[in-house]
Scaffold this active site. Structure first.
Site, PDB file in Angstrom:
ATOM      1  N   CYS A   1       0.762  -1.207   0.098  1.00 36.86           N
ATOM      2  CA  CYS A   1       0.074   0.132   0.016  1.00 36.86           C
ATOM      3  C   CYS A   1       1.077   1.083   0.045  1.00 36.86           C
ATOM      4  CB  CYS A   1      -0.885   0.108   1.267  1.00 36.86           C
ATOM      5  SG  CYS A   1      -1.753   1.509   1.473  1.00 36.86           S
TER       6      CYS A   1
ATOM      7  N   CYS B   1      -0.619   3.601  -6.590  1.00 34.18           N
ATOM      8  CA  CYS B   1      -1.625   2.815  -5.745  1.00 34.18           C
ATOM      9  C   CYS B   1      -1.878   1.456  -6.017  1.00 34.18           C
ATOM     10  CB  CYS B   1      -2.883   3.756  -5.424  1.00 34.18           C
ATOM     11  SG  CYS B   1      -4.301   2.765  -4.761  1.00 34.18           S
TER      12      CYS B   1
HETATM   13  N1  DGL Z   1      -3.791   0.675  -2.101  1.00 36.14           N
HETATM   14  C1  DGL Z   1      -3.663   1.655  -1.466  1.00 36.14           C
HETATM   15  C2  DGL Z   1      -2.375   2.335  -1.885  1.00 36.14           C
HETATM   16  O1  DGL Z   1      -1.650   1.490  -2.480  1.00 36.14           O
HETATM   17  C3  DGL Z   1      -4.648   2.669  -1.079  1.00 36.14           C
HETATM   18  C4  DGL Z   1      -6.019   2.478  -1.043  1.00 36.14           C
HETATM   19  C5  DGL Z   1      -6.812   3.197   0.096  1.00 36.14           C
HETATM   20  O2  DGL Z   1      -7.194   4.495  -0.147  1.00 36.14           O
HETATM   21  O3  DGL Z   1      -6.948   2.817   1.299  1.00 36.14           O
HETATM   22  O4  DGL Z   1      -2.238   3.299  -1.749  1.00 36.14           O
END
Ligand code: DGL
Length: 271
Positions: free
Chosen positions: A78, A190
């Site tokens: 993330c 993301c």
């Molecule tokens: N998958 C997460 C990232 O790589 C973000 C998604 C969220 O906003 O929770 O930033």
């Protein structure tokens, strides 16, 4: 004493299903390890939460998991969490922690028109970590930043089987469609966004999209290879586990999707 060495257990963590894009790359490279895919759906999305809340929460989730499972290496799949949590997580846990951050460096290297875009959550766009990445690795490029809260939700909805509304997506990306120079390279900052790459490609047909998944898989391989003979690992495919912080209808629907990733068992973790 019977000295039976266990297969490495790799924890992949995200706020939602985005981390599956990273898990998928790691799994393809090392299918014989034991995997735990954990997602914090109780707090999803992270993209609109403040930094302190995310640091405390990610620490608590990982700590809770370590009470039940022994972890050889964790991937914070993330960008929103990695760009703020890595120092505190590394000071707290003894196992290696790999972060996922926007692939600015490779983007600046492959861009021909030296105009790149970083598409990420609002939080990732605002991080000092991201500013430093750009200053260090993309000095010779114009870097356009676009922080959107909606894209991770669109990706979650797509994974559940819903079609993506291209017109809605186009509206969200309008700031870049009216730029004097369209980025020839866009960083998917993301981990949710690789799931909507086909739709993004329709909107920017001449642009190359890059994410960090492949580089992270190589990093994980190299780190584990220092400790284990990876060619000999033979973990059972049925042992991979999905953990989430709340069980609801959404998770119930997703369970069959997880099976496509050889994540065959599910458990709720209470934080
Ligand atoms: N998958 C997460 C990232 O790589 C973000 C998604 C969220 O906003 O929770 O930033």
């Amino acid at each position: 004493m019977n000295n039976v060495r266990q297969s490495p257990s790799v924890l992949i963590f995200d706020s939602g299903i985005g981390g599956l894009s990273v898990y998928d790359e790691i799994y393809k490279k090392m299918p014989n390890l034991h995997y735990l895919y954990a997602f914090d759906n109780e707090m999803f999305p992270y993209g609109d939460k403040c930094a302190e809340v995310i640091i405390d929460r990610v620490t608590s989730v990982i700590e809770t998991i370590t009470k039940s499972y022994s972890i050889s290496l964790a991937v914070i799949a993330c960008n929103t969490a990695s760009t703020i949590c890595l120092p505190s997580l590394r000071s707290k846990f003894a196992f290696p922690i790999v972060g996922v951050v926007p692939a600015i460096k490779p983007a600046s290297q492959i861009s021909r028109n030296k105009c790149i875009g970083l598409l990420a959550t609002k939080a990732t766009i605002q991080r000092a970590y991201t500013t430093h990445l750009i200053q260090e690795f993309a000095k010779d490029c114009t870097v356009n930043l676009l922080g959107l809260s909606e894209l991770a939700l669109i990706a979650e909805s797509k994974l559940q089987g819903n079609a993506v509304d291209i017109l809605q997506l186009k509206k969200l990306l309008q700031p870049w469609l009216s730029l004097p120079t369209i980025p020839d390279t866009i960083v998917l900052g993301c981990t949710h966004y690789p799931f909507i790459k086909d739709e993004l490609q329709k909107i920017f047909p001449h642009t190359t999209f890059i994410d960090s998944g492949n580089a992270i898989a190589s990093r994980v391989y190299n780190l584990l290879n220092e400790q284990y003979d990876l060619s000999k690992e033979k973990a059972s495919l049925t042992n991979n586990i999905v953990l989430s912080t709340i069980y609801n209808q959404y998770v119930e629907k997703l369970i069959s999707k997880f099976e496509n990733y050889n994540l065959n068992k599910y458990q709720t973790i209470k934080i």
